[in-house]
Design a protein around this motif. Structure first.
Motif, PDB file in Angstrom:
ATOM      1  N   GLY A   7     -54.103  -6.475  13.487  1.00 41.18           N
ATOM      2  CA  GLY A   7     -55.279  -7.542  13.914  1.00 41.18           C
ATOM      3  C   GLY A   7     -55.217  -8.080  15.650  1.00 41.18           C
ATOM      4  O   GLY A   7     -55.630  -9.094  15.946  1.00 41.18           O
ATOM      5  N   GLY A  10     -57.993  -9.019  18.203  1.00 40.21           N
ATOM      6  CA  GLY A  10     -58.793 -10.413  18.180  1.00 40.21           C
ATOM      7  C   GLY A  10     -58.681 -11.332  18.972  1.00 40.21           C
ATOM      8  O   GLY A  10     -58.047 -11.130  19.990  1.00 40.21           O
ATOM      9  N   ASP A  52     -57.177   1.159  12.242  1.00 40.64           N
ATOM     10  CA  ASP A  52     -56.748   1.598  10.979  1.00 40.64           C
ATOM     11  C   ASP A  52     -56.944   0.162  10.081  1.00 40.64           C
ATOM     12  O   ASP A  52     -56.913  -1.003  10.574  1.00 40.64           O
ATOM     13  CB  ASP A  52     -55.614   1.790  10.826  1.00 40.64           C
ATOM     14  N   PHE A 164     -50.410 -22.570  12.437  1.00 39.87           N
ATOM     15  CA  PHE A 164     -51.288 -23.079  13.669  1.00 39.87           C
ATOM     16  C   PHE A 164     -52.187 -24.051  13.533  1.00 39.87           C
ATOM     17  O   PHE A 164     -52.834 -23.907  12.249  1.00 39.87           O
ATOM     18  CB  PHE A 164     -51.621 -21.773  14.497  1.00 39.87           C
TER      19      PHE A 164
HETATM   20  N1  LIG Z   1     -57.960 -19.084  15.726  1.00 39.56           N
HETATM   21  C1  LIG Z   1     -57.446 -20.251  14.873  1.00 39.56           C
HETATM   22  O1  LIG Z   1     -57.847 -21.190  14.981  1.00 39.56           O
HETATM   23  C2  LIG Z   1     -56.362 -19.854  13.999  1.00 39.56           C
HETATM   24  C3  LIG Z   1     -55.730 -20.901  13.380  1.00 39.56           C
HETATM   25  C4  LIG Z   1     -54.679 -20.735  12.386  1.00 39.56           C
HETATM   26  C5  LIG Z   1     -54.146 -19.480  12.281  1.00 39.56           C
HETATM   27  N2  LIG Z   1     -54.954 -18.337  12.778  1.00 39.56           N
HETATM   28  C6  LIG Z   1     -54.635 -17.138  12.316  1.00 39.56           C
HETATM   29  O2  LIG Z   1     -54.252 -16.313  13.149  1.00 39.56           O
HETATM   30  C7  LIG Z   1     -54.833 -14.902  13.243  1.00 39.56           C
HETATM   31  C8  LIG Z   1     -55.376 -14.275  14.306  1.00 39.56           C
HETATM   32  O3  LIG Z   1     -56.699 -15.089  14.459  1.00 39.56           O
HETATM   33  P1  LIG Z   1     -57.753 -14.848  15.475  1.00 39.56           P
HETATM   34  O4  LIG Z   1     -58.414 -16.287  16.048  1.00 39.56           O
HETATM   35  O5  LIG Z   1     -57.159 -13.929  16.588  1.00 39.56           O
HETATM   36  O6  LIG Z   1     -58.713 -14.033  14.478  1.00 39.56           O
HETATM   37  P2  LIG Z   1     -59.640 -12.774  14.808  1.00 39.56           P
HETATM   38  O7  LIG Z   1     -60.631 -12.909  13.834  1.00 39.56           O
HETATM   39  O8  LIG Z   1     -60.311 -13.141  16.053  1.00 39.56           O
HETATM   40  O9  LIG Z   1     -58.670 -11.511  14.691  1.00 39.56           O
HETATM   41  C9  LIG Z   1     -58.503 -10.986  13.436  1.00 39.56           C
HETATM   42  C10 LIG Z   1     -58.331  -9.565  13.765  1.00 39.56           C
HETATM   43  O10 LIG Z   1     -57.970  -8.700  12.609  1.00 39.56           O
HETATM   44  C11 LIG Z   1     -58.757  -7.643  12.287  1.00 39.56           C
HETATM   45  N3  LIG Z   1     -58.674  -7.466  10.944  1.00 39.56           N
HETATM   46  C12 LIG Z   1     -59.210  -7.818  10.164  1.00 39.56           C
HETATM   47  N4  LIG Z   1     -59.271  -7.289   8.966  1.00 39.56           N
HETATM   48  C13 LIG Z   1     -58.529  -6.287   8.914  1.00 39.56           C
HETATM   49  C14 LIG Z   1     -57.825  -5.341   8.312  1.00 39.56           C
HETATM   50  N5  LIG Z   1     -58.089  -5.459   6.654  1.00 39.56           N
HETATM   51  N6  LIG Z   1     -56.897  -4.419   8.718  1.00 39.56           N
HETATM   52  C15 LIG Z   1     -57.012  -4.320  10.135  1.00 39.56           C
HETATM   53  N7  LIG Z   1     -57.185  -5.410  10.997  1.00 39.56           N
HETATM   54  C16 LIG Z   1     -57.999  -6.239  10.403  1.00 39.56           C
HETATM   55  C17 LIG Z   1     -60.135  -7.901  13.012  1.00 39.56           C
HETATM   56  O11 LIG Z   1     -60.807  -6.713  13.431  1.00 39.56           O
HETATM   57  C18 LIG Z   1     -59.714  -8.775  14.168  1.00 39.56           C
HETATM   58  O12 LIG Z   1     -59.563  -8.003  15.435  1.00 39.56           O
HETATM   59  C19 LIG Z   1     -55.516 -14.891  11.777  1.00 39.56           C
HETATM   60  O13 LIG Z   1     -54.615 -14.512  10.650  1.00 39.56           O
HETATM   61  C20 LIG Z   1     -55.977 -16.329  11.681  1.00 39.56           C
HETATM   62  O14 LIG Z   1     -56.036 -16.695  10.335  1.00 39.56           O
HETATM   63  C21 LIG Z   1     -55.916 -18.415  13.447  1.00 39.56           C
END
Ligand SMILES: NC(=O)c1ccc[n+]([C@@H]2O[C@H](COP(=O)([O-])OP(=O)(O)OC[C@H]3O[C@@H](n4cnc5c(N)ncnc54)[C@H](O)[C@@H]3O)[C@@H](O)[C@H]2O)c1
Length: 337
Positions: A7, A10, A52, A164
């Motif tokens: 991921g 993201g 992937d 987080f």
């Molecule tokens: N942003 C927040 O406030 C926050 C807070 C706590 C935890 N998190 C966790 O941190 C992580 C990253 O968050 P983010 O804000 O960058 O989210 P985001 O949605 O911007 O990034 C997630 C990425 O995962 C990829 N993805 C989703 N399903 C997938 C799959 N099946 N196979 C491969 N890639 C896949 C997406 O394409 C995306 O690029 C996540 O697990 C999220 O739950 C985020």
């Protein structure tokens, strides 16, 4: 170190991956979504980008890493409720698969991005000993993945879960579903800061650069930080939404109006972060004002409202395209452990 980031294109990945590269790590990213909207390759020079899916990628993709940072997920509550089955498949089964394969194929360190939302809404300050109270599919999947992946922790494989706080701040994959980002961005664009009634609710917050710093500290740490979740944030950033609105309006200037929406929402939660200080030796550096200033500066530079900033819509597109993506990647729709 050879580090795999799932991921990794993201919102958080766009800050984390360039930082890891800058620190001399060999970085591989597996993400199924990138190139749909933007191309991160120029910021990821030297990294290996693989389009992937964590649920179905060939196990050999997981070979040869010292550490794995697991970010892939449907990443917020509404996205999680869009399709509960897909949420369990990705956020739980997919991440368990990644951790088990990583361990089997020789990785020594694993860090998963969990969330303080596992505490649900409750009075008082929650710490890691507080029973979890997940109120959404997204939060339930985080509780389940923590349970299973932390149980893999042993002397050969250190598994850590970082819980987080809600993230804010600018990244090249900006997210408009995050409250501080949205209030600031639309406040700048429309001169109206929209706040969910009545603003008394507390939430814990953290800047996206601090999230990246914590993930790096966790993967590089030689300390015994495995086998348990660690809250990551700062008590100073347990903030009421109305205080955030006040800061944003002050930054935006006198002509900005406040607009209330929704039914009164008095569901609050606040979190303690002692374990991050004691175990991870982690302190946040960036405050709310820094994040708000940075988003306003980006708006002044022309930051626009783009489709990929709307996480729920973005995931709707991905979920609808599931079949064509599977065909494009020539995937067999089954989970391979
Ligand atoms: N942003 C927040 O406030 C926050 C807070 C706590 C935890 N998190 C966790 O941190 C992580 C990253 O968050 P983010 O804000 O960058 O989210 P985001 O949605 O911007 O990034 C997630 C990425 O995962 C990829 N993805 C989703 N399903 C997938 C799959 N099946 N196979 C491969 N890639 C896949 C997406 O394409 C995306 O690029 C996540 O697990 C999220 O739950 C985020």
């Amino acid at each position: 170190m050879n580090i795999l980031v799932t991921g990794g294109t993201g919102y958080i990945g766009r800050i984390l991956v360039p930082e890891l590269i800058g620190r001399g790590h060999n970085v591989t990213v597996i993400d199924r979504g990138f190139l749909d909207y933007d191309d991160p390759t120029k910021d990821y020079e030297g990294a290996h980008l693989i389009r992937d899916d964590i649920r179905t990628c060939d196990p050999s993709r997981l070979r040869g890493f010292d550490g794995v940072i697991d970010l892939a997920a449907l990443s917020n509550d509404p996205s999680g409720d869009l399709d509960k089955t897909a949420t369990w498949d990705i956020n739980y089964i997919g991440r368990v698969r990644i951790a088990r394969l990583a361990k089997k194929l020789g990785a020594k360190r694993y860090v998963v991005a969990s969330s303080c939302s596992v505490y649900g809404f409750r009075d008082g300050l929650s710490d890691e000993s507080t029973p979890t109270n997940p109120l959404t599919t997204y939060a339930e999947a985080n509780v389940a993945v923590e349970r299973d992946n932390l149980s893999l922790n042993d002397s050969s494989f250190r598994a850590t879960a970082l819980r987080f706080a809600t993230v804010f701040g600018y990244s090249k994959r900006f997210r408009l579903d995050l409250v501080v980002n949205a209030m600031t961005f639309y406040g700048y664009k429309n001169r109206v800061v929209r706040m969910m009634r009545d603003g008394n609710q507390y939430r814990p917050f953290i800047h996206v650069k601090d999230v990246s710093r914590a993930l790096i500290q966790a993967i590089e740490s030689n300390d015994d930080i495995g086998g348990r979740p660690i809250n990551v944030g700062n008590e100073r950033l347990n903030m009421q939404i109305k205080d955030i609105a006040t800061i944003i309006m002050h930054k935006l200037g006198k002509d900005t109006k406040l607009e209330l929406y929704g039914d009164p929402d008095n569901r609050s939660y606040q979190v303690k972060f002692d374990a991050a200080r004691d175990l991870l030796k982690f302190e946040t550096k960036f405050d709310l004002e820094y994040g708000v200033d940075e988003i306003i500066d980006k708006c002044k530079e022309g930051l626009d409202d783009l489709p990929q900033m709307h996480t729920v819509n973005y995931y709707k597109t991905l979920l609808n395209a599931e079949d064509s993506i599977a065909k494009y990647l020539n995937l067999k729709p089954k989970i391979i452990f």
